[in-house]
Scaffold this motif. Structure first.
Motif, PDB file in Angstrom:
ATOM      1  N   VAL A 181       0.862  -1.052  -0.030  1.00  0.00           N
ATOM      2  CA  VAL A 181      -0.060  -0.056   0.108  1.00  0.00           C
ATOM      3  C   VAL A 181       0.682   1.103  -0.052  1.00  0.00           C
ATOM      4  CG1 VAL A 181      -1.800  -1.159   1.075  1.00  0.00           C
ATOM      5  CG2 VAL A 181       0.000   0.031   2.583  1.00  0.00           C
ATOM      6  N   PHE A 182       1.945   1.268   0.583  1.00  0.00           N
ATOM      7  CA  PHE A 182       3.015   2.270   0.383  1.00  0.00           C
ATOM      8  C   PHE A 182       3.287   2.778  -0.794  1.00  0.00           C
ATOM      9  CE2 PHE A 182       7.305   3.762   0.568  1.00  0.00           C
ATOM     10  CZ  PHE A 182       7.316   4.953   1.521  1.00  0.00           C
ATOM     11  N   PHE A 183       3.801   1.725  -1.644  1.00  0.00           N
ATOM     12  CA  PHE A 183       4.224   2.250  -2.988  1.00  0.00           C
ATOM     13  C   PHE A 183       2.919   2.482  -3.952  1.00  0.00           C
ATOM     14  CE2 PHE A 183       7.865  -0.187  -2.018  1.00  0.00           C
ATOM     15  CZ  PHE A 183       8.924   0.553  -2.454  1.00  0.00           C
ATOM     16  N   LEU A 184       2.084   1.859  -3.683  1.00  0.00           N
ATOM     17  CA  LEU A 184       0.563   2.344  -4.458  1.00  0.00           C
ATOM     18  C   LEU A 184       0.212   3.611  -4.054  1.00  0.00           C
ATOM     19  CD1 LEU A 184      -1.731   1.712  -6.504  1.00  0.00           C
ATOM     20  CD2 LEU A 184      -2.969   0.729  -4.252  1.00  0.00           C
ATOM     21  N   SER A 185       0.294   4.072  -2.819  1.00  0.00           N
ATOM     22  CA  SER A 185      -0.189   5.474  -2.570  1.00  0.00           C
ATOM     23  C   SER A 185       1.084   6.594  -3.470  1.00  0.00           C
ATOM     24  CB  SER A 185       0.026   5.971  -0.971  1.00  0.00           C
ATOM     25  OG  SER A 185       1.548   5.836  -0.735  1.00  0.00           O
ATOM     26  N   PHE A 186       2.186   6.273  -3.691  1.00  0.00           N
ATOM     27  CA  PHE A 186       2.950   7.158  -4.283  1.00  0.00           C
ATOM     28  C   PHE A 186       2.670   7.241  -5.771  1.00  0.00           C
ATOM     29  CE2 PHE A 186       5.509   7.408  -0.478  1.00  0.00           C
ATOM     30  CZ  PHE A 186       5.865   8.482  -0.539  1.00  0.00           C
ATOM     31  N   LEU A 187       2.401   6.201  -6.111  1.00  0.00           N
ATOM     32  CA  LEU A 187       1.689   5.881  -7.651  1.00  0.00           C
ATOM     33  C   LEU A 187       0.546   6.804  -7.818  1.00  0.00           C
ATOM     34  CD1 LEU A 187       2.635   2.142  -8.721  1.00  0.00           C
ATOM     35  CD2 LEU A 187       3.670   4.511  -9.696  1.00  0.00           C
ATOM     36  N   VAL A 188      -0.240   6.893  -7.073  1.00  0.00           N
ATOM     37  CA  VAL A 188      -1.773   7.546  -7.049  1.00  0.00           C
ATOM     38  C   VAL A 188      -1.091   9.061  -7.152  1.00  0.00           C
ATOM     39  CG1 VAL A 188      -3.626   8.194  -6.034  1.00  0.00           C
ATOM     40  CG2 VAL A 188      -3.050   5.799  -6.099  1.00  0.00           C
ATOM     41  N   VAL A 189      -0.381   9.411  -6.007  1.00  0.00           N
ATOM     42  CA  VAL A 189       0.084  10.907  -6.174  1.00  0.00           C
ATOM     43  C   VAL A 189       0.704  11.297  -7.439  1.00  0.00           C
ATOM     44  CG1 VAL A 189       1.628  12.652  -4.974  1.00  0.00           C
ATOM     45  CG2 VAL A 189       0.566  10.843  -3.555  1.00  0.00           C
ATOM     46  N   TYR A 190       1.459  10.502  -8.252  1.00  0.00           N
ATOM     47  CA  TYR A 190       1.915  10.808  -9.297  1.00  0.00           C
ATOM     48  C   TYR A 190       0.868  11.132 -10.312  1.00  0.00           C
ATOM     49  CZ  TYR A 190       4.530  10.072 -13.758  1.00  0.00           C
ATOM     50  OH  TYR A 190       5.037  10.201 -14.980  1.00  0.00           O
ATOM     51  N   LYS A 191       0.006  10.066 -10.527  1.00  0.00           N
ATOM     52  CA  LYS A 191      -1.144  10.152 -11.592  1.00  0.00           C
ATOM     53  C   LYS A 191      -1.781  11.337 -11.218  1.00  0.00           C
ATOM     54  CE  LYS A 191      -0.513   6.409 -13.860  1.00  0.00           C
ATOM     55  NZ  LYS A 191      -0.502   6.377 -15.236  1.00  0.00           N
ATOM     56  N   ILE A 192      -2.419  11.637 -10.013  1.00  0.00           N
ATOM     57  CA  ILE A 192      -3.298  12.670  -9.881  1.00  0.00           C
ATOM     58  C   ILE A 192      -2.772  14.150 -10.072  1.00  0.00           C
ATOM     59  CG2 ILE A 192      -4.412  13.814  -7.850  1.00  0.00           C
ATOM     60  CD1 ILE A 192      -5.572  11.405  -6.924  1.00  0.00           C
ATOM     61  N   ARG A 193      -1.338  14.243  -9.426  1.00  0.00           N
ATOM     62  CA  ARG A 193      -0.750  15.520  -9.610  1.00  0.00           C
ATOM     63  C   ARG A 193      -0.507  16.023 -11.069  1.00  0.00           C
ATOM     64  NH1 ARG A 193       5.105  15.742  -9.482  1.00  0.00           N
ATOM     65  NH2 ARG A 193       4.896  17.483  -8.111  1.00  0.00           N
ATOM     66  N   GLN A 194      -0.807  15.064 -11.865  1.00  0.00           N
ATOM     67  CA  GLN A 194      -0.502  15.699 -13.450  1.00  0.00           C
ATOM     68  C   GLN A 194      -1.678  16.489 -13.983  1.00  0.00           C
ATOM     69  OE1 GLN A 194      -0.482  11.843 -15.609  1.00  0.00           O
ATOM     70  NE2 GLN A 194       1.906  11.521 -15.023  1.00  0.00           N
ATOM     71  N   SER A 195      -2.699  16.344 -13.105  1.00  0.00           N
ATOM     72  CA  SER A 195      -4.078  17.301 -13.526  1.00  0.00           C
ATOM     73  C   SER A 195      -4.467  18.042 -12.092  1.00  0.00           C
ATOM     74  CB  SER A 195      -5.061  16.413 -14.061  1.00  0.00           C
ATOM     75  OG  SER A 195      -5.459  15.299 -13.099  1.00  0.00           O
ATOM     76  N   ILE A 196      -4.126  17.712 -11.166  1.00  0.00           N
ATOM     77  CA  ILE A 196      -4.752  18.309  -9.782  1.00  0.00           C
ATOM     78  C   ILE A 196      -3.601  18.714  -8.734  1.00  0.00           C
ATOM     79  CG2 ILE A 196      -6.516  18.424  -8.119  1.00  0.00           C
ATOM     80  CD1 ILE A 196      -7.873  16.174  -9.690  1.00  0.00           C
ATOM     81  N   PRO A 197      -3.502  19.967  -8.431  1.00  0.00           N
ATOM     82  CA  PRO A 197      -2.503  20.096  -7.519  1.00  0.00           C
ATOM     83  C   PRO A 197      -2.726  19.251  -6.167  1.00  0.00           C
ATOM     84  CG  PRO A 197      -3.439  22.039  -8.151  1.00  0.00           C
ATOM     85  CD  PRO A 197      -4.535  21.032  -8.673  1.00  0.00           C
ATOM     86  N   VAL A 198      -1.586  18.622  -5.624  1.00  0.00           N
ATOM     87  CA  VAL A 198      -1.848  17.780  -4.283  1.00  0.00           C
ATOM     88  C   VAL A 198      -1.679  18.648  -3.108  1.00  0.00           C
ATOM     89  CG1 VAL A 198      -0.980  15.743  -3.300  1.00  0.00           C
ATOM     90  CG2 VAL A 198      -0.995  15.853  -5.796  1.00  0.00           C
ATOM     91  N   ARG A 199      -2.660  19.343  -2.567  1.00  0.00           N
ATOM     92  CA  ARG A 199      -2.669  20.295  -1.581  1.00  0.00           C
ATOM     93  C   ARG A 199      -3.704  20.422  -0.865  1.00  0.00           C
ATOM     94  NH1 ARG A 199      -1.124  24.211  -4.617  1.00  0.00           N
ATOM     95  NH2 ARG A 199      -2.978  25.234  -4.767  1.00  0.00           N
ATOM     96  N   PRO A 200      -3.624  20.235   0.378  1.00  0.00           N
ATOM     97  CA  PRO A 200      -4.869  20.311   1.266  1.00  0.00           C
ATOM     98  C   PRO A 200      -5.633  21.731   1.307  1.00  0.00           C
ATOM     99  CG  PRO A 200      -3.066  19.220   2.405  1.00  0.00           C
ATOM    100  CD  PRO A 200      -2.558  19.829   1.253  1.00  0.00           C
TER     101      PRO A 200
END
Length: 455
Positions: A181-200
């Motif tokens: 699950v640790f490695f999957l979370s980083f892959l998800v971050v990579y996918k999402i940040r291509q179109s949406i800022p990863v910022r709370p």
């Protein structure tokens, strides 16, 4: 963004699920061979409370995010920022509450290193769960499923390395689960940040909206999870690690049948949330249920007949009693297919609370029957209790679904001419992809359009 066709989404989810299923089966074999019944019982006891918290701590954010994104209620950046803000808080609560439950509500005195590995996965699992609501709300199922099998392959690889090669036992398996699950979370971050800022973004209005609907989703998910996990909790308390290990292996195998409706549920939920004609969509969901039941029934019959051989081959003679658990669980698991497919349609329509009317009596029956049968029959008694509970949940929810959608129960299970056309459309579509394209310059008759097989 154009809608993905049902066939494309189904192929994507199917590939991902099959990969995860095969890899998960490999992990199950490795743990059986190197940890034995007792080690498998210990790992099941340690993971049950974190997995239960995932139902509570997730707060239904994945489902409410899917619903909001599908309905285009708020700006996507604001929704994702609110999701991240919620994730920070729930991760802390999840770690603390799960620690207290493991420490003070389990019978075993487990080493701190095992508890650490059980808790460490919580924030990363929550992040992936929350973020997947963005993909589903955009009906971008294919993108998420490209990486969804990653935890399974990492888990299998490290489980074999840490338990089979270095012999770290239960701690090795728990660490491998975390790494997945640790490695999957980083892959998800990579996918999402291509179109949406990863910022709370602490947008109170959106957070309140997510949680107000999400809490209802979470409540229904919690009750359902209790129905699936209460047997593990009660076996740990009223029996021993050996019986728990026997039960867990039998349950893992038979519950793999649920992977087939899981293939459909991801697509059903994402599309139900944005369906323009909910009544027509429900009829199509019933069609999918009919096809799923035929396929799963055929697999289940083969599985039942070969269970002794399969369990002996995979897990060894130490787990021979798991075959009996599998056979007892089979009828209830089959009936739960009805609930698992139909519930995602209701949840996608924003009415998840309906499932509580079916699940609450089922959980009560599960607890009472486990109380009576575990002392007498051990793992088999718990399997009998689960089968009765699953049957109650499925049949009650079927009636509720029929009333809500105004589709008679007979119609839900009656095969029609449209079913045959739908099946032939899928077959023709798949044949068209497999067959070589003709080289003739003359006009070629068109295949059935995607719309003819598009849900």
């Amino acid at each position: 963004m154009p809608k993905n066709s049902f066939i494309k989404d189904l192929a994507s989810v199917f590939t991902s699920r099959v990969a995860s299923l095969v890899l998960g089966l490999g992990t199950s074999i490795v743990t059986a061979r190197y940890l034995g019944p007792e080690g498998n019982g210990v790992s099941a006891a340690l993971l049950v409370y974190p997995s239960l918290f995932m139902a509570i701590g997730a707060l239904g954010v994945q489902q409410s995010t899917t619903y909001f994104v599908g309905q285009k209620k708020y700006d996507l950046k604001e929704v994702y920022g609110a999701v991240l803000a919620t994730w920070i808080f729930t991760s802390l609560v999840g770690i603390i509450s799960s620690f207290l439950l493991i420490k003070y509500f389990t019978k075993g005195d487990y080493p701190n290193i095992l508890i650490f590995w059980a808790l460490a996965a919580i924030p990363f699992s929550l992040y992936t769960t929350y973020s997947s609501g963005i993909f589903l709300g955009q009906q971008n199922v294919k993108e998420f499923n490209r990486i969804n099998w990653v935890p399974a392959i990492i888990n299998l690889s490290f489980t074999f390395l840490l338990t089979g090669v270095f012999h770290f036992g239960v701690a090795g398996y728990m660490a491998a689960t975390f790494l997945g699950v640790f490695f999957l979370s980083f892959l998800v971050v990579y996918k999402i940040r291509q179109s949406i800022p990863v910022r709370p973004r602490f947008n109170g209005k959106i957070i309140k909206g997510l949680l107000s609907l999400g809490v209802i989703y979470a409540g229904t998910t919690l009750i359902a999870s209790l129905n699936y996990k209460v047997d593990v909790v009660l076996l740990e308390k009223w029996s021993n690690a050996h019986e728990l290990g026997i039960y867990s292996k039998g349950a893992i195998l038979v519950e793999m049948l649920w992977q087939i409706p899981a293939i459909l549920s991801t697509i059903i939920f994402s599309r139900s949330a944005g369906a323009k004609d909910p009544a027509e969509f429900s009829l199509k969901v019933c069609r999918l249920l009919r096809f799923a039941l035929i396929l799963i029934l055929l697999i289940a019959i083969a599985f039942y007949c070969l269970s002794d051989f399969v369990i002996g081959l995979m897990y060894g003679p130490a787990f021979a009693e798991s075959s009996k658990v599998l056979k007892i669980l089979m009828p209830g698991v089959l009936l739960m297919i009805i609930y698992k497919v139909l519930y995602m349609d209701i949840a996608g329509k924003g009415r998840p609370w309906m499932s509580m009317e079916a699940m609450i009596p089922a959980v009560i029956a599960n607890v009472l029957l486990n109380y009576w049968w575990i002392p007498k029959y051990g793992a088999s008694g718990s399997a009998m209790a689960s089968t009765v509970s699953y049957s109650i949940a499925a049949l009650v929810f079927l009636v509720l679904y029929s009333v809500h959608t105004r589709i008679p129960i007979k119609k839900i299970f009656t095969y029609t001419r449209e079913d045959r056309e739908f099946a032939m459309g899928i077959v023709n579509k798949l044949r068209g992809k497999i067959a070589p394209q003709p080289k003739a310059t003359a006009p070629v008759p068109k295949e059935p359009s995607e719309e003819s097989v598009n849900i």
